[in-house]
Design a protein around this motif. Structure first.
Motif, PDB file in Angstrom:
ATOM      1  N   ASN A  50       0.001   9.861   3.807  1.00  0.00           N
ATOM      2  CA  ASN A  50      -1.384   9.393   3.784  1.00  0.00           C
ATOM      3  C   ASN A  50      -1.348   7.883   3.973  1.00  0.00           C
ATOM      4  O   ASN A  50      -0.442   7.219   3.487  1.00  0.00           O
ATOM      5  CB  ASN A  50      -2.033   9.763   2.444  1.00  0.00           C
ATOM      6  CG  ASN A  50      -3.441   9.218   2.311  1.00  0.00           C
ATOM      7  OD1 ASN A  50      -4.198   9.166   3.284  1.00  0.00           O
ATOM      8  ND2 ASN A  50      -3.799   8.807   1.105  1.00  0.00           N
ATOM      9  N   GLY A  51      -2.345   7.367   4.681  1.00  0.00           N
ATOM     10  CA  GLY A  51      -2.328   5.939   4.973  1.00  0.00           C
ATOM     11  C   GLY A  51      -1.139   5.611   5.853  1.00  0.00           C
ATOM     12  O   GLY A  51      -0.668   6.461   6.618  1.00  0.00           O
ATOM     13  N   ASP A  94       1.774   4.298   4.502  1.00  0.00           N
ATOM     14  CA  ASP A  94       3.019   4.178   3.739  1.00  0.00           C
ATOM     15  C   ASP A  94       3.087   5.069   2.503  1.00  0.00           C
ATOM     16  O   ASP A  94       3.962   4.890   1.666  1.00  0.00           O
ATOM     17  CB  ASP A  94       3.223   2.714   3.324  1.00  0.00           C
ATOM     18  CG  ASP A  94       2.027   2.185   2.512  1.00  0.00           C
ATOM     19  OD1 ASP A  94       1.209   3.000   2.038  1.00  0.00           O
ATOM     20  OD2 ASP A  94       1.919   0.952   2.368  1.00  0.00           O
ATOM     21  N   GLY A  95       2.164   6.039   2.369  1.00  0.00           N
ATOM     22  CA  GLY A  95       2.171   6.906   1.192  1.00  0.00           C
ATOM     23  C   GLY A  95       2.783   8.257   1.521  1.00  0.00           C
ATOM     24  O   GLY A  95       2.424   8.879   2.517  1.00  0.00           O
ATOM     25  N   TYR A  96       3.726   8.691   0.687  1.00  0.00           N
ATOM     26  CA  TYR A  96       4.394   9.985   0.897  1.00  0.00           C
ATOM     27  C   TYR A  96       4.073  10.904  -0.275  1.00  0.00           C
ATOM     28  O   TYR A  96       4.086  10.478  -1.428  1.00  0.00           O
ATOM     29  CB  TYR A  96       5.903   9.786   1.030  1.00  0.00           C
ATOM     30  CG  TYR A  96       6.283   9.027   2.286  1.00  0.00           C
ATOM     31  CD1 TYR A  96       6.649   9.697   3.452  1.00  0.00           C
ATOM     32  CD2 TYR A  96       6.247   7.636   2.327  1.00  0.00           C
ATOM     33  CE1 TYR A  96       6.982   9.009   4.609  1.00  0.00           C
ATOM     34  CE2 TYR A  96       6.579   6.930   3.480  1.00  0.00           C
ATOM     35  CZ  TYR A  96       6.949   7.627   4.619  1.00  0.00           C
ATOM     36  OH  TYR A  96       7.269   6.936   5.766  1.00  0.00           O
ATOM     37  N   TYR A  97       3.829  12.165   0.028  1.00  0.00           N
ATOM     38  CA  TYR A  97       3.326  13.128  -0.954  1.00  0.00           C
ATOM     39  C   TYR A  97       4.121  14.425  -0.901  1.00  0.00           C
ATOM     40  O   TYR A  97       4.512  14.874   0.185  1.00  0.00           O
ATOM     41  CB  TYR A  97       1.867  13.477  -0.648  1.00  0.00           C
ATOM     42  CG  TYR A  97       0.890  12.341  -0.847  1.00  0.00           C
ATOM     43  CD1 TYR A  97       0.025  12.326  -1.930  1.00  0.00           C
ATOM     44  CD2 TYR A  97       0.840  11.276   0.050  1.00  0.00           C
ATOM     45  CE1 TYR A  97      -0.876  11.286  -2.122  1.00  0.00           C
ATOM     46  CE2 TYR A  97      -0.059  10.225  -0.132  1.00  0.00           C
ATOM     47  CZ  TYR A  97      -0.912  10.238  -1.218  1.00  0.00           C
ATOM     48  OH  TYR A  97      -1.786   9.203  -1.410  1.00  0.00           O
ATOM     49  N   ASN A 108      -6.226   5.315   8.388  1.00  0.00           N
ATOM     50  CA  ASN A 108      -5.141   6.300   8.274  1.00  0.00           C
ATOM     51  C   ASN A 108      -5.290   7.201   7.052  1.00  0.00           C
ATOM     52  O   ASN A 108      -4.668   8.252   6.983  1.00  0.00           O
ATOM     53  CB  ASN A 108      -3.784   5.600   8.236  1.00  0.00           C
ATOM     54  CG  ASN A 108      -3.209   5.345   9.615  1.00  0.00           C
ATOM     55  OD1 ASN A 108      -2.680   6.251  10.241  1.00  0.00           O
ATOM     56  ND2 ASN A 108      -3.332   4.124  10.103  1.00  0.00           N
ATOM     57  N   SER A 109      -6.079   6.776   6.058  1.00  0.00           N
ATOM     58  CA  SER A 109      -6.353   7.642   4.900  1.00  0.00           C
ATOM     59  C   SER A 109      -7.575   8.518   5.143  1.00  0.00           C
ATOM     60  O   SER A 109      -7.658   9.643   4.643  1.00  0.00           O
ATOM     61  CB  SER A 109      -6.632   6.800   3.650  1.00  0.00           C
ATOM     62  OG  SER A 109      -5.559   5.967   3.312  1.00  0.00           O
ATOM     63  N   ASN A 123      -4.870   0.947   6.784  1.00  0.00           N
ATOM     64  CA  ASN A 123      -4.745   1.827   5.622  1.00  0.00           C
ATOM     65  C   ASN A 123      -5.971   2.725   5.475  1.00  0.00           C
ATOM     66  O   ASN A 123      -5.848   3.926   5.226  1.00  0.00           O
ATOM     67  CB  ASN A 123      -4.567   0.991   4.336  1.00  0.00           C
ATOM     68  CG  ASN A 123      -3.108   0.812   3.969  1.00  0.00           C
ATOM     69  OD1 ASN A 123      -2.321   1.746   4.063  1.00  0.00           O
ATOM     70  ND2 ASN A 123      -2.750  -0.390   3.570  1.00  0.00           N
ATOM     71  N   CYS A 182       4.342  15.208   3.080  1.00  0.00           N
ATOM     72  CA  CYS A 182       3.314  14.773   4.021  1.00  0.00           C
ATOM     73  C   CYS A 182       2.987  13.321   3.707  1.00  0.00           C
ATOM     74  O   CYS A 182       3.501  12.748   2.750  1.00  0.00           O
ATOM     75  CB  CYS A 182       2.078  15.671   3.966  1.00  0.00           C
ATOM     76  SG  CYS A 182       1.290  15.813   2.365  1.00  0.00           S
ATOM     77  N   GLY A 194      -7.143  12.041   6.346  1.00  0.00           N
ATOM     78  CA  GLY A 194      -6.519  13.044   5.488  1.00  0.00           C
ATOM     79  C   GLY A 194      -5.009  13.058   5.579  1.00  0.00           C
ATOM     80  O   GLY A 194      -4.390  12.258   6.288  1.00  0.00           O
ATOM     81  N   PHE A 195      -4.414  13.968   4.828  1.00  0.00           N
ATOM     82  CA  PHE A 195      -2.961  14.090   4.809  1.00  0.00           C
ATOM     83  C   PHE A 195      -2.434  14.407   6.206  1.00  0.00           C
ATOM     84  O   PHE A 195      -3.089  15.093   6.982  1.00  0.00           O
ATOM     85  CB  PHE A 195      -2.527  15.177   3.832  1.00  0.00           C
ATOM     86  CG  PHE A 195      -2.871  14.837   2.413  1.00  0.00           C
ATOM     87  CD1 PHE A 195      -2.214  13.808   1.755  1.00  0.00           C
ATOM     88  CD2 PHE A 195      -3.869  15.520   1.735  1.00  0.00           C
ATOM     89  CE1 PHE A 195      -2.535  13.471   0.453  1.00  0.00           C
ATOM     90  CE2 PHE A 195      -4.201  15.195   0.429  1.00  0.00           C
ATOM     91  CZ  PHE A 195      -3.530  14.166  -0.209  1.00  0.00           C
ATOM     92  N   LYS A 196      -1.253  13.898   6.480  1.00  0.00           N
ATOM     93  CA  LYS A 196      -0.686  14.021   7.820  1.00  0.00           C
ATOM     94  C   LYS A 196       0.717  14.595   7.777  1.00  0.00           C
ATOM     95  O   LYS A 196       1.458  14.365   6.815  1.00  0.00           O
ATOM     96  CB  LYS A 196      -0.607  12.622   8.465  1.00  0.00           C
ATOM     97  CG  LYS A 196      -1.948  11.970   8.686  1.00  0.00           C
ATOM     98  CD  LYS A 196      -1.818  10.605   9.304  1.00  0.00           C
ATOM     99  CE  LYS A 196      -1.312   9.584   8.289  1.00  0.00           C
ATOM    100  NZ  LYS A 196      -1.457   8.209   8.798  1.00  0.00           N
TER     101      LYS A 196
END
Lengths: 226, 226
Positions: free
Chosen positions: B203-204, B206-209, B41-42, B38, B201, B45-47
């Motif tokens: 982050n980490g 499992d995070g969706y933005y 992968n954070s 985590n 996009c 930055g945003f991916k």
């Protein structure tokens, strides 16, 4: 700035649906170069965008914007970026080769304009830090400068440079040797709420975006639909 | 889910500033693996996060989430992604090698849950499309399935697979041979307003933005500060 070819995609509407447009590889290769660069850089979705800080053998600092970062692995912690052909993007690449060290620094909403300006083609003997108004920060962990204004930054040691002969670019891979967070801490499970730090992402060659968390999801497991 | 090591970073506060935390490579390598994944992968930055669609020699479709896409070049239009070690992520990789073709499909806010579920480790003879409730879409341009629900999607032909010996991953490079847009058109200069299509996009792990445009900037030129 755009030539006649700019309007070409409108001719590509195939009539499958009023709202659908399709583009073949010959459409794409026929476009004016800035049009194509914007299109292809948008097609791949939102991107990490960060500032890479380096120093040359004479102590001259350098700063550049890179939007081609890619996570390669967590153990060891490896991060890659794509360096354009040497003639197009020489300084960061040469400095990393010379010193074996670089820093990557998040760009936040407060200084996007300064970060973007560092993409101008300054001569090798000019520091983008000074030109754009960002502050070099030196720590014992790396000879390369961090960006003081960045709240999420990390130092890398060069591990490998892989040439990509298809278009004369390079995959530059570094190992994370140090990370520093300001006004942000990892959550209980290691996740960093980088949106709360004002970190931005990019789209195309010149679009900068803020991001807002929709949701985090549990580790996905196979489940029966029935 | 987290073990005692989870709290370790709090011990890393060095007291340089109340709001600053720093982490060395030995801190990072000592963390519990999910915590480290985590964090790293954070940190980058945003991916980009997209669904890759493939098919094997027997016509069995496969769909997987990938957040390690990277722009490699616009002319030719080359896109890369990092494939984890074969044992950890076998199906997409094998299918691309077998057929030489794959599709990349944006994930939109309306179906993040389905997209994320495709990351579960389904057996090779199971189609993630069916399991998660997304619709395979076949077009003449590629044997690989697109995701019907995706409004921004493209087909690639495999150009090169570059092994990364540092951690047994692979850089898979494809050429864009076709792109299709639904309910979105390129702007005058080729830029795609992908936020308006609801593209997300990550982050980490499992995070969706969602993302919101702050600004586009002009091509940066060297300018005197004085």
């Amino acid at each position: 700035m755009q030539n006649d070819q700019t309007n070409q995609p409108l001719k590509c509407l195939k009539g499958i649906s009023f709202h659908m447009a399709s583009f073949t590889s010959s459409d794409i290769s026929g476009w004016e170069r800035f049009y194509r660069a914007n299109f292809i850089n948008s097609l791949t979705g939102f991107k990490s965008v960060s500032l890479i800080g380096t120093v040359n053998g004479e102590g001259q600092t350098n700063l550049g914007v890179f939007s081609s970062l890619v996570h390669i692995g967590s153990n060891p912690a490896l991060v890659g970026y794509i360096n354009r052909p040497v003639a197009a993007a020489p300084h960061t690449f040469a400095n990393i080769q010379a010193t074996g060290h670089y820093t990557i620094n998040h760009i936040h909403t407060a200084f996007i304009d300064k970060a973007h300006q560092s993409s101008a083609k300054y001569p090798a003997d000019v520091s983008e830090f000074e030109e754009v108004g960002l502050t070099p920060q030196f720590l014992d962990v790396s000879p390369a400068p961090f960006v003081l204004e960045s709240r999420i930054k990390y130092a890398l040691s060069l591990e490998q440079i892989i040439p990509i002969s298809l278009n004369d670019t390079f995959l530059v891979i570094g190992k994370v040797i140090y990370a520093e967070l300001t006004d942000i801490l990892p959550m209980e499970d290691g996740f960093l709420p980088i949106d709360q730090a004002g970190s931005v992402c990019s789209n195309g060659v010149d679009g900068y975006y803020s991001a807002e968390l929709i949701s985090r999801f549990e580790y996905a497991k196979v489940k029966s639909k029935r």
